[in-house]
Design a protein around this motif. Structure first.
Motif, PDB file in Angstrom:
ATOM      1  N   ASN A  95     106.195  54.376  45.413  1.00  0.00           N
ATOM      2  CA  ASN A  95     104.919  54.961  45.009  1.00  0.00           C
ATOM      3  C   ASN A  95     103.890  54.940  46.143  1.00  0.00           C
ATOM      4  O   ASN A  95     103.248  55.953  46.439  1.00  0.00           O
ATOM      5  N   THR A  96     103.740  53.801  46.774  1.00  0.00           N
ATOM      6  CA  THR A  96     102.775  53.700  47.875  1.00  0.00           C
ATOM      7  C   THR A  96     103.222  54.554  49.055  1.00  0.00           C
ATOM      8  O   THR A  96     102.396  55.142  49.762  1.00  0.00           O
ATOM      9  N   TYR A 161      94.376  53.010  58.004  1.00  0.00           N
ATOM     10  CA  TYR A 161      94.514  53.093  56.550  1.00  0.00           C
ATOM     11  C   TYR A 161      95.647  52.156  56.156  1.00  0.00           C
ATOM     12  O   TYR A 161      96.748  52.239  56.706  1.00  0.00           O
ATOM     13  N   VAL A 162      95.387  51.279  55.216  1.00  0.00           N
ATOM     14  CA  VAL A 162      96.389  50.276  54.830  1.00  0.00           C
ATOM     15  C   VAL A 162      96.698  50.422  53.343  1.00  0.00           C
ATOM     16  O   VAL A 162      95.811  50.287  52.493  1.00  0.00           O
ATOM     17  N   GLY A 163      97.973  50.692  53.041  1.00  0.00           N
ATOM     18  CA  GLY A 163      98.379  50.905  51.663  1.00  0.00           C
ATOM     19  C   GLY A 163      99.368  49.868  51.170  1.00  0.00           C
ATOM     20  O   GLY A 163     100.212  49.374  51.928  1.00  0.00           O
ATOM     21  N   TYR A 164      99.295  49.570  49.869  1.00  0.00           N
ATOM     22  CA  TYR A 164     100.131  48.527  49.277  1.00  0.00           C
ATOM     23  C   TYR A 164     100.121  48.658  47.754  1.00  0.00           C
ATOM     24  O   TYR A 164      99.187  49.226  47.159  1.00  0.00           O
ATOM     25  N   ASP A 218      85.328  51.554  51.299  1.00  0.00           N
ATOM     26  CA  ASP A 218      85.724  51.523  49.892  1.00  0.00           C
ATOM     27  C   ASP A 218      87.174  51.969  49.752  1.00  0.00           C
ATOM     28  O   ASP A 218      87.621  52.910  50.431  1.00  0.00           O
ATOM     29  N   GLY A 219      87.894  51.286  48.874  1.00  0.00           N
ATOM     30  CA  GLY A 219      89.315  51.562  48.727  1.00  0.00           C
ATOM     31  C   GLY A 219      89.615  52.654  47.714  1.00  0.00           C
ATOM     32  O   GLY A 219      88.748  53.116  46.962  1.00  0.00           O
ATOM     33  N   LEU A 220      90.870  53.066  47.703  1.00  0.00           N
ATOM     34  CA  LEU A 220      91.365  54.078  46.766  1.00  0.00           C
ATOM     35  C   LEU A 220      92.486  53.487  45.934  1.00  0.00           C
ATOM     36  O   LEU A 220      93.402  52.859  46.466  1.00  0.00           O
ATOM     37  N   HIS A 221      92.425  53.711  44.623  1.00  0.00           N
ATOM     38  CA  HIS A 221      93.520  53.319  43.733  1.00  0.00           C
ATOM     39  C   HIS A 221      94.156  54.570  43.155  1.00  0.00           C
ATOM     40  O   HIS A 221      93.462  55.462  42.675  1.00  0.00           O
ATOM     41  N   ILE A 222      95.476  54.634  43.225  1.00  0.00           N
ATOM     42  CA  ILE A 222      96.246  55.725  42.631  1.00  0.00           C
ATOM     43  C   ILE A 222      97.227  55.118  41.638  1.00  0.00           C
ATOM     44  O   ILE A 222      97.957  54.175  41.980  1.00  0.00           O
ATOM     45  N   SER A 223      97.252  55.641  40.447  1.00  0.00           N
ATOM     46  CA  SER A 223      98.195  55.116  39.458  1.00  0.00           C
ATOM     47  C   SER A 223      99.613  55.509  39.844  1.00  0.00           C
ATOM     48  O   SER A 223      99.839  56.538  40.496  1.00  0.00           O
ATOM     49  N   ASP A 224     100.561  54.691  39.455  1.00  0.00           N
ATOM     50  CA  ASP A 224     101.956  54.957  39.796  1.00  0.00           C
ATOM     51  C   ASP A 224     102.393  56.344  39.336  1.00  0.00           C
ATOM     52  O   ASP A 224     103.140  57.036  40.030  1.00  0.00           O
ATOM     53  N   SER A 225     101.914  56.758  38.173  1.00  0.00           N
ATOM     54  CA  SER A 225     102.333  58.047  37.617  1.00  0.00           C
ATOM     55  C   SER A 225     101.781  59.236  38.392  1.00  0.00           C
ATOM     56  O   SER A 225     102.285  60.351  38.260  1.00  0.00           O
ATOM     57  N   SER A 226     100.747  59.017  39.223  1.00  0.00           N
ATOM     58  CA  SER A 226     100.121  60.104  39.983  1.00  0.00           C
ATOM     59  C   SER A 226     100.470  60.070  41.462  1.00  0.00           C
ATOM     60  O   SER A 226      99.975  60.908  42.227  1.00  0.00           O
TER      61      SER A 226
END
Length: 244
Positions: A95-96, A161-164, A218-226
């Motif tokens: 997902n990430t 940009y750091v994603g997890y 500010d961070g970004l959150h994305i739901s797994d389904s999106s």
């Protein structure tokens, strides 16, 4: 006799005048005075070269001709260089990774995957069993799972940009390993995460505490389904944080 003498005098005067005329013509040539028509032609060439295409030609150290439009300057002259951006991500289920690849495409940024030396198995990710690896690591503040490889020339990047994913309300411990490994002083960090619905869980603040010399956006959150269709959300976030 007098008539003969007069003839000689007249002949001498004529020859003397002819010699003077020849001498004056020779001085004019030696001074190199150019005809008016030649001066005008040179002036016309100068005007033509100055207006040719409106460009100014320069040469680099190797002598290769380069052109610049009037009013433009090279980065070396202005000190303004393009911002180097890097997308770093850790993804256990994909997902990430999907969001990271979308972000890297939008920003034309380099991308780097955090790969654990010991990959996580499905059994490791069984969150219903607190004895399994992922949960055990999250319950140990000192856990620092090892990472394969490293980032070359990390210092060149200005924005990272750091994603997890979010595991038990926090970044996976391998992200702590990553932040411990690099100097973020003077850099801008933009965090993003994926989860089933827990949001950012305060992780941008955690990163700011770890990297006090960096600016954390500010961070970004994305739901797994999106995660597979996150382009519009990512683009909106980039605008909100001033990185579009």
């Amino acid at each position: 006799m007098k008539k003969l003498f007069s003839v000689f005098v007249i002949l001498a005067l004529v020859l003397g005048l002819a010699a003077c005329g020849s001498k004056n013509n020779g001085e004019g040539t030696s001074q190199g005075t150019a005809p008016e028509s030649s001066v005008q032609t040179a002036g016309d060439e100068s005007s033509a070269n100055g207006d040719a295409g409106g460009t100014v030609a320069s040469s680099d150290a190797q002598g290769t001709a380069q052109t610049e439009e009037p009013g433009e300057s090279s980065p070396e002259e202005t000190g303004e260089a393009g911002t180097k951006a890097l997308v770093v991500y850790f993804s256990a289920t994909g997902n990430t990774k999907a969001v990271a690849e979308t972000l890297a495409k939008l920003q034309d940024a380099d991308i780097y995957e955090i790969v654990p030396e010991q990959p996580y198995t499905d059994e490791d990710l069984n969150y219903n069993d607190r004895t399994k690896r992922a949960t055990a690591e999250q319950n140990d503040p000192d856990a620092r799972p090892a990472i394969q490889g490293s980032i070359t020339d990390f210092e060149q990047y200005e924005v990272v940009y750091v994603g997890y994913p979010i595991w038990w309300g926090d970044m996976p411990r391998i992200l702590y390993t990553f932040f411990d490994a690099y100097d973020f002083s003077g850099k801008t960090i933009a965090p993003f995460c994926t989860s089933g619905g827990s949001g950012l869980s305060g992780t941008p603040g955690t990163i700011a505490e770890m990297e006090t010399g960096a600016t954390v956006l500010d961070g970004l959150h994305i739901s797994d389904s999106s995660a597979d269709n996150a382009e519009s959300a990512v683009a909106e976030w980039l605008t909100d944080i001033g990185q579009d």
